[in-house]
Design a protein around this motif. Structure first.
Motif, short mmCIF file in Angstrom:
data_model
loop_
_atom_site.label_atom_id
_atom_site.label_comp_id
_atom_site.label_asym_id
_atom_site.label_seq_id
_atom_site.Cartn_x
_atom_site.Cartn_y
_atom_site.Cartn_z
N HIS A 1 -6.75 -2.52 4.48
CA HIS A 1 -5.54 -2.12 5.34
C HIS A 1 -4.89 -1.00 4.21
CE1 HIS A 1 -5.22 -5.17 8.49
NE2 HIS A 1 -5.92 -5.60 7.80
N THR A 2 -5.58 -0.47 3.23
CA THR A 2 -4.88 0.63 2.77
C THR A 2 -4.83 1.87 3.50
OG1 THR A 2 -5.99 0.04 0.56
CG2 THR A 2 -5.23 2.07 0.53
N VAL B 1 -5.71 11.36 5.84
CA VAL B 1 -5.36 10.44 4.60
C VAL B 1 -6.07 9.08 4.86
CG1 VAL B 1 -3.34 8.99 4.48
CG2 VAL B 1 -3.11 11.49 4.74
N GLU C 1 -9.18 9.82 2.90
CA GLU C 1 -9.42 9.96 1.46
C GLU C 1 -8.84 8.58 0.66
OE1 GLU C 1 -6.84 12.84 -0.53
OE2 GLU C 1 -8.62 13.67 -1.13
N THR C 2 -8.09 8.00 1.20
CA THR C 2 -7.61 6.83 0.78
C THR C 2 -8.30 5.37 0.89
OG1 THR C 2 -5.90 6.34 2.28
CG2 THR C 2 -5.09 7.71 0.92
N CYS C 3 -9.50 5.50 1.37
CA CYS C 3 -10.16 4.44 1.90
C CYS C 3 -10.96 3.81 0.48
CB CYS C 3 -11.11 4.71 2.85
SG CYS C 3 -12.20 3.30 3.20
N VAL C 4 -10.44 2.85 0.13
CA VAL C 4 -10.88 2.25 -1.35
C VAL C 4 -12.26 1.67 -0.98
CG1 VAL C 4 -8.74 2.11 -2.41
CG2 VAL C 4 -9.88 0.15 -1.23
N GLY C 5 -12.73 1.24 0.02
CA GLY C 5 -14.11 0.99 0.54
C GLY C 5 -15.30 1.90 0.59
N ARG C 6 -14.44 3.35 0.22
CA ARG C 6 -15.47 4.43 0.55
C ARG C 6 -16.49 4.52 1.75
NH1 ARG C 6 -18.89 5.36 -3.47
NH2 ARG C 6 -18.32 7.39 -4.25
#
Lengths: 1253, 457
Positions: free
Chosen positions: B20-21, B256, B259-264
């Motif tokens: 949920h980032t 946003v 780019e902020t998706c830490v799962g890429r």
């Protein structure tokens, strides 16, 4: 494009077949009219309207996106993420944050570290302006009023004002009993600092500096902020409390096996693994920014296994899910070890594995067998050079040089690299793992003339009661000693039989009665036997083929148990047998609070104030609170309850408090407060007697005129009196036994339901006082930026700057970079940075102390210390207690060292602000390597400027947080290539192996704070750590040990399967073994698991008894963020407990019902989350939801519901307080009793749905 | 051929960690203000689950999207536009605030301000709608990590058709995460539903926006959108929705949420499509044909004819270049691993998904001796925990074929790469078995696994 068309041109027909037209003709005609009234373009087929971008209607969103600047910072929370963030600022207001994406590349064939972050971090800016922000200093009203009164009655002297309050029982009770019940009032910084300073001066004067304690955890996340208070506490002679062991994040198996605190691969190294087991580690939740490496490595053909009791977030990514019952992971690992030993060592030889274990583990080393009578033996001590014929026995440190058989000659030899080679002249150039021509013999079976039966301990009965099994090992005699190898013992322990050996052995994998077969584990874990065998086999086969690229990611789910060290040793058996340690892509990956201060040497100097005075007082926090929150008064069993049948009864009759006291007086573990006398007075007394402090203290102890404080923890002169907390939330997060803290430490309301220890179970050496003290602590001071359970119980609360409002440094072991905090805005309202706040306190303290304290001498008791020759104080790990007359008390050998330290109390602030002279003269020592810092001090004097006047005249300034950042970076090998090279050269002399080339590529590189303000900076390979990053490779621990044959810091210099300390033998844990979770029904008379009660029975609470676990929370990092509105909106908005649908049905609970969880330790009120993803019989109350958000009054207690730790308590394992022997020697946050909490049970009941607050 | 350009997104659900980032960074940037408290332009749903707003996929109830009428013509499911004009003042197909969730805050200041009292101060929840004390009964993500729930299963529209495949039993548990933003459809039913003509597609990139000046707050768009990705701002009285972060897109930054998706796991790229074919594709009779039909609307950016027509249509050369480099095109058309969300709504959505793999079920482990073969470390697709039928309900209107094909490609990629990882000779028969060349498979692996920043966006 379409705007070129005139809509009027195409009114006639859409040009499409009727079939795919829209609606009917009438509405089409109606809608078509729109085309004449709009500036946009209605599509030809009338479906939609198009316009060109950049119209005024967009302005709102364009304006919303605009900002004035973007500042790099990060989050200093107790989390390993170490993510670099962009903080957006508009009109001087922080608006939001997004992640930086500028990490240096990992290379073309690998994913990258960008973007690191998580939803918690993304929600941080909410705190800046939130209503929970602490904006001003606060003091509890009743206390402030009394302080002002006291001052006016005592000539305005703040110190006497403090005395006026705390030495008067009524006044003391008045404010202590008001703790946590509102009534905070605003104060000025001046007045708040005056109270804090006065309390310190009074306490030091009357009770001693070691009655002052400081707590701030995990420096890696913001090392300057941590060092701020630590430096003050250490300068005044207070005790800094440990955290890694206290959090139960320290895997005690790490010092036991590796002789190292913890060293793990960076997450980028998961990519290199061919086989990955996630064992009790929920990566997407607890390693959010790193989890992608796992999901991506799968695409590279990595097989992924999840072992988890519930269908956790990470299970989704696994190829297979092994739902082992909570706390039984050790059994599964033992069975997998059984398969690996049988199939890869006994049925056939695996050359890679055999070579590896011969070189890098203790498996070939010889162990003496002790005659246990009746023809049976028990495993005894390692054979050492001292046991050999006279020539061998005469060598230097002979008792610390272990022995193996050279297969070529059949003769015993003493290889290089053991502890005995690490110290002393004879060992120079020989502390290495080079075997030369020696071929270590793994087993004595081949050609064995003799076999004997060894009693192997077992604890696999349902209640964990001890038993043993006779199993044969091949033996031979060396200089009259009957010996076998660790490998032969290991096979016996795992039940892997070989032809010609007597004893009870497993008939096969399906023999459910024989430990540790796959069928045996199925009964315990619920994991199918064939699955356990197959996964074990696959793990080893992958390691064989890939030469060690099998990895186990292990987490809190397996590390927070009472017996976690045994669980971990069963895991490490898997990685160490299969040659996975010290290999990229292989080995253990312990990710539980394992933060790495990469610039460790510089940080340690600053935080411990080693530049001004040595040694610091560093205390094991678990034992500290076990005594001082009086949890020892509620124990219902003795230390020997845990003993094996094969032991000698050394723990018999002792309580846990006795064991802690014994460990302290023998110099194994630290104990502060140390003596029942002010250590300043003790120094004066020694001087008056005209004796050196060492001799004086020994004499006083022997005569009984002086005692250890820990032997009478409830005597008023022995309490800790002051606790300062910053960057932490002890009472909302880590405080196991929360209600005991409230009652005994703070003296306020609590919900303890337990009864005190019955007379026959009480301590024998430790004094039992009839009346348990309440409110031991005189001052609880907290610095924070938000309200927590700790702030609202504090006497003084100081407002802190947030992580977007200060300078600091941040590192982790999850990635190899150092990066910075920077202020996006100046600290708002009356907030101050931690560095600034502690300077303010230090200034006021020095002012008051100059007259009240002056210059004093302090006697510091120091435990035997790891990575020094102290590790050779107790040959063979034999317990010698001077108090029992087993030896003489000799400081530094059989008791703590006693060091006299001068404290100039009027000059504390001046010392805070400048780098002191001891770094020039003594250098800085990390893990046994001493760095000379002369050049660095010169550099810092020029870089930071020099202080003028006072005690620090001419010294480099540490006035500003940025100065401290520069000092940390300049004085550490990881951030200063000169020092890394220098350290390796020093180490080369001792080891005789080549090392300095590892840092050569960066010898001229020195990372400055300005560098860290740009993109994250990769660190330099340094002897401060065990892995190599040379040439840009991923960090994996112990690669230097494996590739350069540098020894581990253990007895043999190798990784240990076997531990021969007396108390390890006593507990039956010489070798890896399965120990089930503690049986709380047997130990504490809690109802049995699964019990459903209607509450009619005597003293029984209505409800269902279940195992109570507190895993890490998806919506917080410990207690941080659980109060954040974004996180609350994305979860269920308050405290909750997860339970299975089957359990819920047993006691009529529906999803979102209010429930209560009750056990002897306290009461929790929460809402239920009912889900079939939970296993029957276990509930989760995710960690640290605090008590401040939507927690009603409990029906059970009539008081505010508790936190997750209201149901837990401290349980100390005796083997965790072993010290003074080889790798089992104390170092701060390296070794110590863990604050484990997973073995607990609770009753869950549905409560009235009408809640009151 | 009428070439148009469309910004599109693909999310690889196989990599989504459900953190949920994306939701938080999006909310902080766009809807962290009065009137939008309950609005999450980006949200993440645990599946199975009811979603946000609850049961939004139940079009029999909400009547969102399009359907074919008896004559095979495309009509708004909520009724023809004519009807809508007459319904304008009483829209019965609007989710209540309860179906989203009643947003709340807490009286946090009590923690600081509480006078001396009997109990520890506590912050109680207060409704952001009424200002009153409340018991929290639902949230923006109430279903989180439940893997479905017996408490709500009877209301789950996704389970109705395949209830025999889903048992809420511990041993059969499965779940995955579904992040959602506005679909920026080629055939947006929100726009068609708006009586004011306030919703438009940007010509240059297809981003669907609400003209804040023209919106009159009729809320027909909320009803018309089957994904319920248009929200009503109760402060301004206007509709708001995900803007595909156009102020960022315009300057070359990804959204946003991406780019902020830490799962890429998010990819953004440009797609060229033939605007003349949209209606026809949206009106394909068989629901199962919609996925292919939409794929056929997309134009091959390497085709010289397409390039010529695009140029004629005023599409700049660097945009054509972007369409050629587009990871979206590769995932949708080259590798064919991305699928549309609910094509049966016939809005031609432009945020596509790669369906997730999952662990095998126990019963397969039982007979799983085959798994010991080194070439078969990975389980057969039909043994995975997530019922393929469930995924098909999401992505292919119930047609399991395309989902099966994607999952097989992902599994084949893992098998193929394992040989390379272990230093063995790669086995060309593995990619061939799923209709790919070795080079294609390796390139797909790089795009999915290595996934460098510049290649994701």
């Amino acid at each position: 494009m379409t705007t070129a068309r005139n809509p009027r041109d195409s009114t006639s027909s859409s040009g499409h077949a009727d079939r795919s037209g829209l609606d009917g003709p009438l509405s089409e005609a109606l809608v078509r009219t729109r085309r004449y009234f709009t500036k946009g373009t209605v599509s030809e087929d009338l479906r939609t309207l198009t316009k060109r971008g950049g119209r005024q209607a967009d302005d709102f969103y364009r304006d919303r996106w605009s900002h004035d600047k973007v500042v790099r910072s990060t989050h200093g929370v107790n989390c390993t993420g170490s993510c670099s963030w962009k903080v957006y600022v508009k009109d001087g207001i922080i608006t939001w944050e997004t992640q930086q994406t500028d990490y240096p590349s990992v290379g073309p064939d690998s994913p990258e570290y960008e973007p690191r972050g998580c939803p918690r971090g993304a929600a941080f800016s909410w705190y800046t302006y939130s209503p929970t922000r602490v904006r001003y200093p606060y003091v509890r009203g009743v206390l402030l009023q009394m302080f002002r009164e006291g001052k006016s009655q005592h000539d305005g002297d703040p110190v006497r004002a403090w005395e006026h309050i705390v030495e008067n029982p009524q006044r003391a009770k008045a404010y202590k009993s008001a703790r946590g019940k509102g009534g905070l009032v605003r104060a000025t910084w001046e007045e708040a600092c005056e109270i804090v300073a006065a309390a310190h001066v009074h306490t030091i004067k009357k009770y001693g500096p070691d009655r002052v304690a400081g707590f701030s955890p995990i420096p890696a996340m913001s090392m300057v902020s941590h060092a701020s208070g630590a430096r003050f506490v250490n300068l005044v002679g207070g005790s800094m409390l440990s955290f890694y062991d206290w959090y139960a994040d320290l895997p005690v198996a790490s010092p036991q096996v590796f002789g190292d605190q913890t060293d793990v691969p960076e997450s980028g190294d998961w990519w290199n693994a061919g086989y990955l087991i996630m064992w009790g580690s929920n990566l997407p939740v607890t390693r959010t920014p790193d989890a992608h490496w796992m999901t991506e490595a799968r695409y590279r053909g990595q097989k992924v296994i999840a072992v988890a009791p519930d269908y956790a977030d990470n299970v989704k990514f696994a190829d297979e899910w092994l739902p082992a019952r909570p706390g039984t992971d050790g059994a599964l690992a033992m069975a997998m070890g059984h398969v690996v030993l049988k199939e890869f060592f006994v049925d056939r030889q695996t050359p890679y594995f055999t070579e590896y274990v011969k070189t890098y583990t203790d498996l070939p080393y010889l162990v003496k067998l002790d005659d246990a009578g009746d023809g049976a033996f028990t495993a005894g001590k390692f054979l050492t050079a001292a046991d050999l014929a006279s020539a061998g026995a005469a060598q230097e440190n002979a008792a610390f040089k272990t022995v193996l058989i050279d297969a070529r000659t059949g003769e015993p030899v003493v290889p290089n690299g053991s502890l005995g080679h690490r110290f002393g002249d004879a060992g120079i150039g020989r502390w290495n793992l080079e075997l030369g021509d020696v071929d270590p013999q793994l087993s004595l079976l081949e050609g064995a003339e003799e076999t004997v039966l060894v009693q192997m301990p077992r604890f696999d009965t349902a209640d964990g009661a001890a038993a043993d099994l006779p199993r044969g090992v091949p033996v031979r005699r060396v200089n009259g000693h009957l010996v076998t190898t660790v490998f032969d013992l290991l096979l016996a322990q795992y039940g892997v039989g070989r032809d010609g050996l007597p004893g009870q052995w497993a008939r096969g994998y399906d023999d459910a009665d024989a430990p540790y077969t796959p069928a045996w584990q199925e009964v315990i874990t619920g994991v199918r036997a064939s699955t356990a065998a197959r996964i074990g086999r696959e793990f080893a086969a992958n390691a064989e083929e890939s030469r060690g690229r099998s990895m186990i990611v292990m987490g809190a789910g397996t590390n927070h148990w009472f017996h976690s060290d045994t669980i971990y040793r069963a895991f490490l058996t898997l990685t160490n047998l299969t040659g996975c340690q010290g290999v990229n892509g292989g080995g253990w990956a312990h990710y539980v609070g394992q933060e790495k201060v990469r610039p460790i040497t510089g940080y340690t100097q600053i935080a411990n104030a080693l530049d001004w005075s040595r040694p610091p007082r560093n205390m094991i926090q678990t034992a500290f609170w076990y005594l001082h929150t009086n949890q020892f008064r509620y124990d219902q069993f003795g230390a020997d309850t845990l003993a094996a049948t094969t032991g000698k009864g050394q723990l018999a009759g002792k309580s846990t408090a006795d064991v802690i006291a014994q460990s302290a007086r023998m110099g194994w573990m630290p104990s502060y407060p140390t003596f029942d006398r002010n250590p300043l007075d003790l120094a004066d007394d020694a001087a008056a007697a005209g004796k050196p402090v060492g001799a004086y203290v020994v004499e006083q102890l022997k005569s009984g005129e002086l005692d250890f404080a820990g032997e009478d923890p409830d005597a008023p002169q022995n309490y800790p009196r002051i606790l300062s907390i910053w960057r932490a939330n002890l009472l909302g997060s880590s405080g196991k036994g929360n209600e005991y803290f409230l009652k005994h430490l703070l003296g306020t309301d609590s919900s303890i339901r337990a009864t005190e220890t019955p007379e026959d179970q009480r301590p024998v050496d430790v004094t039992w006082r009839d009346e348990a003290p309440e409110g031991k602590l005189d001052l609880l001071m907290t610095i924070d930026f938000r309200q927590t359970s700790t702030t609202i119980f504090s006497d003084v609360v100081l407002p802190a700057a947030t992580w977007y409002e200060k300078h600091d440094l941040n590192t982790t072991d999850m990635h190899p970079f150092v990066h910075s905090f920077n202020p996006a805005i100046a600290p708002p309202w009356q907030t101050r940075t931690d560095w600034d706040a502690w300077q303010s306190i230090a200034a006021k303290f020095s002012e008051l102390a100059a007259t009240h304290l002056g210059v004093r001498k302090d006697v510091v008791a120091v435990p035997l210390t790891h990575d020094t020759a102290d590790a050779m104080a107790n040959p063979h790990g034999v317990v010698r207690d001077w108090k029992m007359g087993e030896c003489e008390p000799i400081p530094g050998v059989t008791m703590p060292k006693l060091v006299e330290v001068e404290r100039d109390y009027g000059a504390i602030a001046e010392k805070m602000n400048a780098l002191g002279p001891l770094v020039d003269t003594l250098g800085a020592t990390t893990k046994g390597v001493t760095f000379e810092l002369g050049k660095e001090v010169d550099y810092l004097r020029r870089k930071n400027g020099a202080v003028r006047g006072g005690v620090a005249d001419g010294r480099p300034s540490l006035k500003k947080d940025v100065n401290v950042c520069e000092a940390i970076l300049a004085m550490s090998g990881t951030t200063n290539g000169h020092l890394a090279t220098q350290g390796f050269k020093t180490l080369e002399k001792r080891t005789g192996v080549r090392l300095a080339d590892l840092a050569e590529e960066h010898e001229g590189k020195q990372i400055t704070f300005a560098d860290t303000q740009g993109p994250p900076v990769p660190v330099i390979t340094s002897p401060e750590w065990s892995g190599s990053e040379t040439g840009g490779r991923r960090y994996s621990p112990f690669t230097i040990n494996v590739e350069r044959r540098k020894p581990w810091h253990t007895l043999t210099g190798r990784m240990h399967f076997y531990l021969d300390h007396d108390w390890m033998t006593e507990l039956g844990e010489g070798l890896p073994v399965y120990r089930p979770p503690l049986n709380m029904a047997a130990l504490f008379s809690e109802p049995s698991l699964g019990n459903v009660s209607n509450g009619a029975g005597a003293a029984e609470v209505e409800g269902l008894t279940v195992r109570y676990l507190t895993p890490h929370n998806k919506w917080s990092i410990h207690s941080e963020y659980q109060d954040n509105l974004f996180m609350l909106s994305l979860s269920r908005g308050g405290q909750n407990i997860w339970m299975s649908d089957r359990d819920a049905a047993k006691v009529g609970i529906q999803d979102n019902d209010w429930i209560e969880a009750v056990n002897r330790n306290g009461v929790v009120v929460a809402r239920a989350i009912v889900s079939h993803r939970m296993p029957e019989g276990t509930v989760y109350m995710y960690h640290a939801q605090d008590r401040l958000i939507d927690v009603p009054i409990a029906e059970t207690s009539g008081k505010r519901g508790g936190i997750h730790n209201s149901l837990t308590r401290i349980l100390v394992k005796p083997s965790h307080v072993i010290g003074g022997y080889a790798q089992l020697t104390f170092a701060f946050n390296y070794l110590g009793p863990t604050g484990n909490q997973r073995d607990e049970v609770t009753v869950i009941r549905k409560r009235s749905q009408n809640v009151e607050y | 051929m009428r070439v148009m350009a469309q910004m599109a997104m693909v999310m690889n659900l196989d990599k989504c960690i459900g953190c949920h980032t994306c939701s938080v960074t999006c909310k902080q940037a766009w809807t962290n203000r009065t009137g939008t408290e309950y609005i999450w332009f980006n949200n993440v749903e645990t599946r199975p689950g009811l979603g946000y707003p609850r049961t939004y996929e139940d079009q029999e109830k909400w009547k969102g999207g399009w359907e074919l009428n008896k004559r095979g013509r495309l009509v708004l499911k909520g009724g023809g536009r004519f009807k809508k004009l007459f319904n304008i003042f009483s829209n019965p197909k609007l989710p209540s605030i309860g179906e989203y969730y009643e947003p709340w805050t807490y009286d946090y200041s009590t923690l600081t301000d509480a006078p001396a009292q009997e109990h520890t101060p506590v912050a109680r929840p207060k409704s952001l709608i009424s200002g009153k004390d409340m018991k929290i009964e639902w949230s923006a993500n109430w279903d989180d990590d439940l893997g479905g729930s017996t408490a709500t299963a009877h209301r789950d529209p996704m389970l109705k058709k395949i209830s025999d495949k889903v048992k809420f039993e511990f041993k059969q548990t499965f779940m995955f995460y579904l992040p959602r933003i506005c679909e920026h459809c080629l055939n947006p039913s929100c726009a068609a539903s708006c009586p004011s003509g306030a919703i438009y597609k940007r010509v240059e990139d297809g981003i669907v926006l609400v003209d804040q000046d023209k919106c009159r707050g009729w809320r027909m768009c909320v009803s018309g959108c089957p994904y319920k990705k248009i929200y009503f701002n109760h402060k301004t009285g206007k509709a708001e929705k995900c803007t595909f972060c156009f102020p960022r897109i315009e300057v070359g930054l990804p959204t946003v949420c991406s780019e902020t998706c830490v799962g890429r796991l998010r990819y953004i790229g440009l797609m060229l499509y033939d605007a003349d074919k949209v209606l026809e594709a949206a009106a394909v009779e068989d629901d199962h044909g919609l996925y292919e039909a939409q794929r056929e609307v997309f134009l091959d950016p390497f085709d010289p004819d397409v390039m010529r027509e695009a140029e004629k249509a005023g599409i700049a050369r660097d945009w054509i270049d972007a369409a050629q480099r587009s990871p979206i095109y590769a995932l949708i058309n080259t590798y064919k691993v991305a699928l549309p969300l609910h094509p049966e709504y016939r809005t031609m959505p432009m945020v596509w998904y790669i369906p997730p793999l999952s662990p095998v079920v126990d019963v397969v482990q039982e007979t799983g001796e085959d798994a010991e073969d080194k070439g078969n470390l990975f389980a057969a697709i039909d043994a995975l925990r997530i019922p393929i039928e469930y995924l098909a309900e999401l992505f292919t209107a119930g047609d399991v074929g395309p989902v099966d094909a994607v999952l097989k490609k992902l599994a084949a990629m893992r098998c193929y790469m394992r040989d390379i990882n272990m230093g063995r000779d790669p086995d060309g028969t593995i990619p061939a078995a799923v209709g790919m060349s070795e080079e294609e498979m390796y390139d797909m692996y790089r795009l999915l696994a290595i996934a460098k920043y510049d290649e994701r966006y």
